[in-house]
Design an enzyme around this catalytic site. Structure first.
Site, PDB file in Angstrom:
ATOM      1  N   GLN A  88      41.385  49.876  28.884  1.00  0.00           N
ATOM      2  CA  GLN A  88      42.809  49.582  29.678  1.00  0.00           C
ATOM      3  C   GLN A  88      42.368  48.871  31.012  1.00  0.00           C
ATOM      4  O   GLN A  88      42.492  49.415  32.016  1.00  0.00           O
ATOM      5  CB  GLN A  88      43.515  51.121  30.012  1.00  0.00           C
ATOM      6  CG  GLN A  88      44.893  50.519  30.290  1.00  0.00           C
ATOM      7  CD  GLN A  88      45.949  51.833  30.578  1.00  0.00           C
ATOM      8  OE1 GLN A  88      45.375  52.960  30.431  1.00  0.00           O
ATOM      9  NE2 GLN A  88      46.900  51.564  30.915  1.00  0.00           N
ATOM     10  N   PHE A  89      42.360  47.655  30.890  1.00  0.00           N
ATOM     11  CA  PHE A  89      42.142  46.804  32.122  1.00  0.00           C
ATOM     12  C   PHE A  89      43.295  47.059  32.901  1.00  0.00           C
ATOM     13  O   PHE A  89      43.054  46.760  34.367  1.00  0.00           O
ATOM     14  CB  PHE A  89      41.999  45.401  31.617  1.00  0.00           C
ATOM     15  CG  PHE A  89      43.254  44.812  31.251  1.00  0.00           C
ATOM     16  CD1 PHE A  89      43.973  43.919  32.413  1.00  0.00           C
ATOM     17  CD2 PHE A  89      43.812  44.551  30.186  1.00  0.00           C
ATOM     18  CE1 PHE A  89      45.151  43.352  32.156  1.00  0.00           C
ATOM     19  CE2 PHE A  89      45.071  44.092  30.003  1.00  0.00           C
ATOM     20  CZ  PHE A  89      45.404  43.239  30.787  1.00  0.00           C
ATOM     21  N   THR A  90      44.555  47.508  32.790  1.00  0.00           N
ATOM     22  CA  THR A  90      45.618  47.483  33.704  1.00  0.00           C
ATOM     23  C   THR A  90      44.995  48.515  34.832  1.00  0.00           C
ATOM     24  O   THR A  90      45.866  48.775  35.721  1.00  0.00           O
ATOM     25  CB  THR A  90      46.929  47.536  33.174  1.00  0.00           C
ATOM     26  OG1 THR A  90      46.844  49.099  32.564  1.00  0.00           O
ATOM     27  CG2 THR A  90      47.229  46.792  32.199  1.00  0.00           C
TER      28      THR A  90
END
Length: 188
Positions: A88-90
């Site tokens: 989850q890069f966010t």
């Protein structure tokens, strides 16, 4: 005053769950029962040693009571639980300016994929491989979970010195807890 500040990069959100699953294109690709759901992010400059540290923390973090009821005594391995890892890069978004998140704090696709896969494999190697499940890297995923507690922790590995103007602000408590204004922190 120094123009550099220490900032944690390689981060994960760890949630104690009764169950969790990942669905992609209306198909369940991974699911677990009791255990931990891990959302992990990779930043530019993250190293394998950061992933090693984070993988060990995921498996060793004491989130469950022991048989005598003492709190925070058993890890996911101790309870024979399962692990679901989701990229989850966010998690590395900056929301400092305006209303649109800035994702420049996340590693590029190929670099992130390589190190995330390394992290996932380290979690598998540190436990029983078939008890460690994975989401689908860069896919649009529907993640369902039943949080147990709720218990949600932010884990970080590695620190780097970055110019102060590039720091992402972190939240700080409004006041220091005192016996009169704090809740029992030993309970979830």
């Amino acid at each position: 005053m120094s123009s550099y500040s220490t900032f944690h990069f390689h981060v994960a959100i760890l949630q104690r769950v009764l169950s969790a699953s990942v669905t992609v294109d209306k198909e369940v690709v991974s699911s677990i029962g009791k255990g931990v759901l891990v959302f992990a992010a990779v930043a530019p400059g993250d190293l394998e040693k950061d992933a090693d540290t984070l993988a060990a923390k995921v498996l060793k973090m004491k989130l469950w009571d022991d048989d005598s009821g003492d709190r925070w005594k058993r890890s996911v391995k101790d309870i024979d639980g399962e692990v679901l890892c989701v990229s989850q890069f966010t998690l590395l978004a900056s929301t400092k300016k305006g209303n649109k998140p800035d994702f420049h704090g996340a590693a590029s696709g190929e670099a992130a994929k390589r190190l995330y896969q390394y992290f996932f494999e380290k979690v598998q190697q540190g436990y029983v491989a078939d008890k460690v499940k994975n989401g689908v890297f860069q896919a649009m995923m529907e993640v369902a979970l039943v949080n147990d507690g709720p218990v949600t922790l932010e884990l970080s590995a590695g620190q780097k010195d970055v110019p102060a103007q590039r720091m992402v602000p972190t939240s700080t408590p409004a006041s220091t807890p005192t016996p009169s204004n704090s809740e029992d922190r030993s309970r979830p």
